[in-house]
Scaffold this active site. Structure first.
Site, PDB file in Angstrom:
ATOM      1  N   THR A  45      -5.238   2.686  -7.625  1.00  0.00           N
ATOM      2  CA  THR A  45      -6.606   2.513  -7.152  1.00  0.00           C
ATOM      3  C   THR A  45      -7.453   3.645  -7.722  1.00  0.00           C
ATOM      4  OG1 THR A  45      -5.922   1.398  -5.125  1.00  0.00           O
ATOM      5  CG2 THR A  45      -8.086   2.440  -5.120  1.00  0.00           C
ATOM      6  N   SER A  80       0.826  -1.200   0.000  1.00  0.00           N
ATOM      7  CA  SER A  80       0.000   0.000   0.000  1.00  0.00           C
ATOM      8  C   SER A  80       0.866   1.257   0.000  1.00  0.00           C
ATOM      9  CB  SER A  80      -0.901   0.004   1.241  1.00  0.00           C
ATOM     10  OG  SER A  80      -1.519   1.260   1.416  1.00  0.00           O
ATOM     11  N   TYR A 115      -2.584   5.759  -4.544  1.00  0.00           N
ATOM     12  CA  TYR A 115      -3.702   6.671  -4.734  1.00  0.00           C
ATOM     13  C   TYR A 115      -3.129   7.894  -5.437  1.00  0.00           C
ATOM     14  CZ  TYR A 115      -6.392   3.946  -1.338  1.00  0.00           C
ATOM     15  OH  TYR A 115      -7.055   2.946  -0.684  1.00  0.00           O
ATOM     16  N   HIS A 155     -13.340  -2.339  -3.408  1.00  0.00           N
ATOM     17  CA  HIS A 155     -12.589  -1.845  -2.248  1.00  0.00           C
ATOM     18  C   HIS A 155     -13.000  -2.599  -0.976  1.00  0.00           C
ATOM     19  CE1 HIS A 155      -9.883   1.760  -1.877  1.00  0.00           C
ATOM     20  NE2 HIS A 155      -9.951   1.425  -0.603  1.00  0.00           N
ATOM     21  N   LYS A 172      -6.978  -0.733 -10.327  1.00  0.00           N
ATOM     22  CA  LYS A 172      -7.751  -1.459  -9.323  1.00  0.00           C
ATOM     23  C   LYS A 172      -9.026  -0.682  -8.988  1.00  0.00           C
ATOM     24  CE  LYS A 172      -7.421  -3.172  -4.539  1.00  0.00           C
ATOM     25  NZ  LYS A 172      -8.416  -2.269  -3.926  1.00  0.00           N
TER      26      LYS A 172
END
Length: 357
Positions: free
Chosen positions: A155, A106, A129, A256, A232
């Site tokens: 994402t 992440s 992100y 998510h 994603k």
């Protein structure tokens, strides 16, 4: 009692984790309809086993974007592993490598990118992100490249974090000893500011995520990295076709984990639609609701190239660190092999819609 299946690890996490941490980990957005739908969808799918097939050896291995995996499994990108165990991502990276699985780090990992790479024995991908601070985003991409990460996972279903009632009720805020160490303290400051009835995670996303990005922005990122790009958060045939048209390298069918728009379909229910729209042009992965090896088999039969697993890995991590996380992934691989044998499909290549009822 030694855990025998993923549910045992879930029970342990519910009994031992602090209430606010458990709410952050296990909770979803809104009324949590989609959160529940993700697991229920796999439970509705029935299997059609074939008999008198030589299943003396079942091969669960797959190749994915140039990496060989012992099973079509990966650890989904999840933030702040140190919330549940002091070893954090170092333990989960080791677990993924030992289990022959992919690990997706992440952007909000609580362990340094290079430190994770140093202990990895399997492929690493980096999740992003899209931050308003593009220089910070690019700096992170460069560090991932230099550390040997093999793909970027953008994402795309979170222009902002959705309202999650469990986090609002607890006023969820990151403790001082857990932070996103790969980003500056200034960039992450809002995630550590506590206020009653406020989720610091949600507030941080409104301040730092860029909600204006479109398909046109993908070219800007592609021009600045040599790494494959994975999107994603795809849930429709329309967006799947756009992803292919924009020449991304893979997509992940994801809602998510039920943590963004509540009321969207379970990922297992839209997977076939997305796979049909892609028509073999690029790999389709899926996450959300996978709790058994039979679920993995069902996802592959619906056309997924691999499955990303989220909460179960952190339940294992909370139980016994790297050993627990590895056991969760090993259980899923072993259960997949068993389901393949009992369905009369000795290789993953033989898993198609014919195995589904």
């Amino acid at each position: 009692m030694n855990p025998l299946h993923v549910g045992d690890y879930a029970d342990h996490a519910k009994a031992t984790l602090a209430g606010d941490v458990l709410g952050y980990l296990d909770g979803g957005s809104g009324a949590e309809w989609t959160l529940r739908a993700n697991t229920a969808a796999y439970q509705r799918i029935r299997l059609r086993p074939r008999v008198l097939v030589d299943v003396g050896t079942c091969d669960t291995s797959v190749d994915l974007l140039g990496s060989s995996l012992a099973a079509p499994l990966g650890v989904a990108p999840m933030a702040y592993h140190r919330l549940v165990h002091e070893d954090g991502e170092l333990a989960t990276v080791k677990a993924a490598g030992a289990a022959g699985a992919l690990f997706v780090a992440s952007i909000f990992a609580s362990t340094d990118l290079a430190e994770m790479a140093a202990v990895a024995t399997g492929p690493l991908w980096m999740q992003l992100y899209w931050l308003r601070d593009r220089p910070a985003l690019l700096e992170l991409v460069g560090r991932a490249e230099r550390a040997g990460y093999r793909a970027l996972v953008l994402t795309v279903d979170a222009p902002r974090v959705a309202r999650r009632h469990r986090d609002l009720r607890s006023g969820f805020t990151l403790p001082p000893h857990v932070r996103a160490v790969n980003l500056s303290r200034e960039l992450m400051a809002e995630s550590h500011l506590a206020a009653a009835g406020v989720s610091a995670i949600e507030r941080h996303s409104r301040e730092r995520f860029d909600p204006t990005i479109t398909w046109a922005d993908l070219a800007w990122l592609r021009d600045r990295t040599r790494l494959p790009l994975v999107l994603k958060g795809i849930l429709t045939a329309e967006d799947a076709r756009l992803a292919a048209e924009h020449e991304v390298d893979a997509i992940v069918v994801s809602n998510h984990g039920g943590r963004q728009l509540d009321g969207v379909a379970a990922t297992a229910d839209v997977l076939a639609e997305v796979v049909a729209a892609i028509a073999g042009r690029l790999p389709v992965l899926v996450d959300g609701g996978v709790r058994t090896g039979a679920d993995v088999l069902k996802a592959l039969a619906l056309g997924a190239a691999a499955v990303l697993v989220g909460r179960p890995v952190l339940w294992g991590l909370a139980h016994s660190g790297a050993a627990g996380a590895e056991h969760v992934l090993t259980l899923l691989r072993e259960e997949l092999a068993e389901a393949m044998a009992l369905c009369g499909r000795p290789t993953t290549a033989q898993l198609d819609r014919s195995v589904l009822g």
